[in-house]
Design an enzyme around this catalytic site. Structure first.
Site, PDB file in Angstrom:
ATOM      1  NE  ARG A  34      60.190 -58.655  54.903  1.00 50.86           N
ATOM      2  CZ  ARG A  34      59.105 -59.297  54.539  1.00 50.86           C
ATOM      3  NH1 ARG A  34      59.087 -60.007  53.419  1.00 50.86           N
ATOM      4  NH2 ARG A  34      58.015 -59.252  55.269  1.00 50.86           N
ATOM      5  CE  LYS A 199      51.784 -62.531  51.779  1.00 50.99           C
ATOM      6  NZ  LYS A 199      53.019 -62.469  52.565  1.00 50.99           N
ATOM      7  N   GLY A 357      56.292 -56.466  54.419  1.00 50.79           N
ATOM      8  CA  GLY A 357      57.283 -56.347  53.364  1.00 50.79           C
ATOM      9  C   GLY A 357      56.851 -55.319  52.331  1.00 50.79           C
ATOM     10  N   GLY A 381      52.431 -60.176  58.206  1.00 54.97           N
ATOM     11  CA  GLY A 381      51.648 -61.155  58.951  1.00 54.97           C
ATOM     12  C   GLY A 381      52.238 -61.373  60.340  1.00 54.97           C
TER      13      GLY A 381
HETATM   14  N1  LIG Z   1      42.678 -53.862  45.617  1.00 55.16           N
HETATM   15  C1  LIG Z   1      43.683 -54.708  45.435  1.00 55.16           C
HETATM   16  N2  LIG Z   1      43.566 -55.757  44.616  1.00 55.16           N
HETATM   17  C2  LIG Z   1      44.592 -56.605  44.425  1.00 55.16           C
HETATM   18  N3  LIG Z   1      45.801 -56.490  45.037  1.00 55.16           N
HETATM   19  C3  LIG Z   1      45.969 -55.454  45.868  1.00 55.16           C
HETATM   20  C4  LIG Z   1      44.940 -54.523  46.111  1.00 55.16           C
HETATM   21  N4  LIG Z   1      45.408 -53.626  46.983  1.00 55.16           N
HETATM   22  C5  LIG Z   1      46.676 -53.951  47.268  1.00 55.16           C
HETATM   23  N5  LIG Z   1      47.039 -55.052  46.592  1.00 55.16           N
HETATM   24  C6  LIG Z   1      48.350 -55.727  46.582  1.00 55.16           C
HETATM   25  O1  LIG Z   1      48.684 -56.157  47.879  1.00 55.16           O
HETATM   26  C7  LIG Z   1      50.062 -56.503  47.857  1.00 55.16           C
HETATM   27  C8  LIG Z   1      50.642 -56.434  49.243  1.00 55.16           C
HETATM   28  O2  LIG Z   1      49.860 -57.221  50.120  1.00 55.16           O
HETATM   29  P1  LIG Z   1      50.445 -58.035  51.374  1.00 55.16           P
HETATM   30  O3  LIG Z   1      49.269 -58.563  52.087  1.00 55.16           O
HETATM   31  O4  LIG Z   1      51.477 -58.990  50.884  1.00 55.16           O
HETATM   32  O5  LIG Z   1      51.109 -56.862  52.266  1.00 55.16           O
HETATM   33  P2  LIG Z   1      52.493 -56.818  53.044  1.00 55.16           P
HETATM   34  O6  LIG Z   1      52.633 -55.440  53.591  1.00 55.16           O
HETATM   35  O7  LIG Z   1      53.630 -57.234  52.172  1.00 55.16           O
HETATM   36  O8  LIG Z   1      52.377 -57.841  54.195  1.00 55.16           O
HETATM   37  P3  LIG Z   1      53.264 -59.203  54.371  1.00 55.16           P
HETATM   38  O9  LIG Z   1      54.629 -58.724  54.812  1.00 55.16           O
HETATM   39  O10 LIG Z   1      52.508 -59.971  55.380  1.00 55.16           O
HETATM   40  O11 LIG Z   1      53.336 -59.865  53.046  1.00 55.16           O
HETATM   41  C9  LIG Z   1      50.706 -55.535  46.873  1.00 55.16           C
HETATM   42  O12 LIG Z   1      51.433 -56.278  45.923  1.00 55.16           O
HETATM   43  C10 LIG Z   1      49.517 -54.799  46.248  1.00 55.16           C
HETATM   44  O13 LIG Z   1      49.610 -54.664  44.844  1.00 55.16           O
HETATM   45  O1  LIG Z   2      56.380 -61.459  53.395  1.00 56.11           O
HETATM   46  C1  LIG Z   2      56.129 -62.006  54.481  1.00 56.11           C
HETATM   47  O2  LIG Z   2      55.147 -61.685  55.186  1.00 56.11           O
HETATM   48  C2  LIG Z   2      57.093 -63.028  55.019  1.00 56.11           C
HETATM   49  O3  LIG Z   2      58.280 -63.089  54.267  1.00 56.11           O
HETATM   50  C3  LIG Z   2      56.417 -64.388  55.118  1.00 56.11           C
HETATM   51  O4  LIG Z   2      56.058 -64.839  53.841  1.00 56.11           O
HETATM   52  P1  LIG Z   2      54.823 -65.867  53.672  1.00 56.11           P
HETATM   53  O5  LIG Z   2      53.586 -65.083  53.958  1.00 56.11           O
HETATM   54  O6  LIG Z   2      54.943 -66.332  52.248  1.00 56.11           O
HETATM   55  O7  LIG Z   2      55.046 -66.972  54.668  1.00 56.11           O
END
Ligand SMILES: Nc1ncnc2c1ncn2[C@@H]1O[C@H](COP(=O)(O)OP(=O)(O)OP(=O)(O)O)[C@@H](O)[C@H]1O
Ligand SMILES: O=C(O)[C@H](O)COP(=O)(O)O
Length: 400
Positions: A34, A199, A357, A381
């Site tokens: 990022r 999330k 991310g 998101g």
């Molecule tokens: N079965 C699971 N139980 C708990 N955590 C999990 C599981 N599968 C994946 N994860 C966790 O999900 C996290 C990433 O989720 P997240 O929703 O933040 O995705 P993202 O690609 O970063 O999207 P955003 O940019 O919106 O944050 C990782 O840290 C991973 O360890």
């Molecule tokens: O990791 C993300 O999706 C962005 O940096 C936004 O973070 P947030 O979900 O904590 O608002």
């Protein structure tokens, strides 16, 4: 939307709202994607003689300073990437921020401390957010929005601040919007969406809209267990959004009615304990069918049969959008599902977009060449909500 090229930036203090929300292990950055993504915008402003003030959130601190969420490591990494000094303000709108930003010469850069250390940043109260935005506005002459990962947040620095300063979109936002627009205007079918991550409540809502657009939805990661529960299976101590179970039942029924293929894991890796992500000590997970998760176990990755299935479901796709790791990829014993889906994307002839991310970080950390994917979005998101067709506060605020 104006771009940086429409602004006269020389000699001006330009506030750049970036998304420097990078994964950290203590104070070391495990993936700097990022920061690298927004660096060209900052470098362009530097070259044009602006005094550049970079601001971002990191993690979800509770509206007060918390050293675990300091942006200092990100500022240091930005210094290395830009190859020039980067000043760091130890607060956001206080004495340090005022003196550091006032002391910038043309072509110099400063990073402010985490915006979310101030409760005004994320407040639901318009007046409180507005008051914080007023303080931020006092630091700068112009605003450049380039934190694509946060444009879905109605936060002071994203939504309220651009209304107070002449503003434009940075190059990262312009690129993200151009590519993601292709997925809304003219998507090559079959359109496959793979969703995972942690999330859950944020992302379940997105499925509501994706049911109208996608041909096939593959669910893994922490998302999967609420759906497995909705199908009547027990999920042990897995991540579960109990209050969303009825909504998931409705999504499953609607998918069937609309002819959208909705694919859930057939097997998962389980353990009684969440793995130690620091020591990465062997976790010895077991493979179980997804309808036979023991009561004291937690699902932490998709299993081998599901990996094969999901890769096959990507193989004939015209487009694949993937957001959210399929498991706790930070631990090697639970990285296999995420690896298999990444490989499935690469083995298909589809236009592939990876959003988020952690998803983007996972792809790089697991050794894949990021250039082999059609597009790696810095927004998780944010990219999902864009694809949903929602008006995103941080993009709407950049329009005139
Ligand atoms: N079965 C699971 N139980 C708990 N955590 C999990 C599981 N599968 C994946 N994860 C966790 O999900 C996290 C990433 O989720 P997240 O929703 O933040 O995705 P993202 O690609 O970063 O999207 P955003 O940019 O919106 O944050 C990782 O840290 C991973 O360890
Ligand atoms: O990791 C993300 O999706 C962005 O940096 C936004 O973070 P947030 O979900 O904590 O608002």
């Amino acid at each position: 939307m104006k771009t940086i090229d429409d602004l006269q930036v020389a000699g001006k203090r330009v506030f750049v709202r970036a998304d420097l929300n990078v994964p950290l292990d203590g104070t070391s950055i495990t993936d700097d994607g990022r920061i690298r993504a927004v660096a060209p915008t900052i470098a362009k402003l530097v070259e044009r003689g602006a005094k550049v003030i970079v601001a971002s959130h990191l993690g979800r601190p509770k509206g007060a300073p918390d050293p675990a969420y300091s942006l200092a490591p990100a500022a240091e990494r930005l210094r290395e990437i830009l190859g020039q000094a980067v000043a760091f303000a130890t607060d956001t709108v206080g004495e340090s921020a005022r003196s550091v930003t006032a002391g910038l010469a043309d072509g110099q850069v400063a990073v402010l401390e985490n915006l979310r250390f101030n409760p005004g940043e994320t407040s639901k109260d318009d007046a409180e957010r507005g008051a914080f935005a007023d303080q931020l506005a006092a630091l700068a002459d112009l605003y450049v929005g380039d934190g694509f990962g946060a444009v879905h947040r109605k936060h002071a620095s994203v939504y309220d601040l651009p209304a107070r300063l002449p503003h434009a979109a940075g190059d990262l936002i312009a690129t993200e919007v151009r590519v993601l627009k292709k997925l809304t205007d003219d998507v090559k079918r079959p359109y496959v969406v793979a969703l995972g991550g942690a999330k859950v409540s944020d992302k379940l809502a997105v499925i509501d809209q994706l049911l109208e657009k996608a041909d096939r939805i593959l669910v893994g990661g922490g998302m999967a267990y609420t759906f497995l529960k909705a199908k009547g299976h027990e999920v042990g101590i897995s991540l579960l959004q109990e209050d969303q179970v009825p909504a998931c039942q409705e999504y499953l029924a609607r998918a069937e009615k609309r002819g959208v293929e909705f694919v859930l894991p057939v097997d998962v890796l389980v353990s009684a304990e969440f793995p130690d992500l620091k020591t990465k000590a062997p976790a010895h997970p077991e493979v179980v069918a997804s309808d036979a998760i023991p009561a004291d176990q937690e699902g932490l990755d998709i299993g081998p049969k599901t990996r094969e299935l999901y890769a096959a479901k990507c193989a004939d796709a015209g487009t694949v959008f993937w957001n959210g790791p399929m498991g706790v990829f930070e631990h090697p014993d639970y990285a296999g599902g995420t690896k298999a889906v990444a490989q499935g994307l690469l083995d298909s002839d589809a236009f592939t977009v990876v959003g988020g991310g952690d998803s983007a970080a996972a792809v790089r950390l697991l050794g894949f060449d990021e250039n082999a994917f059609g597009h790696i979005s810095t927004g998780g998101g944010a990219s999902l909500e864009y694809l949903e067709g929602k008006t995103l506060p941080g993009l709407a605020a950049l329009e005139d």
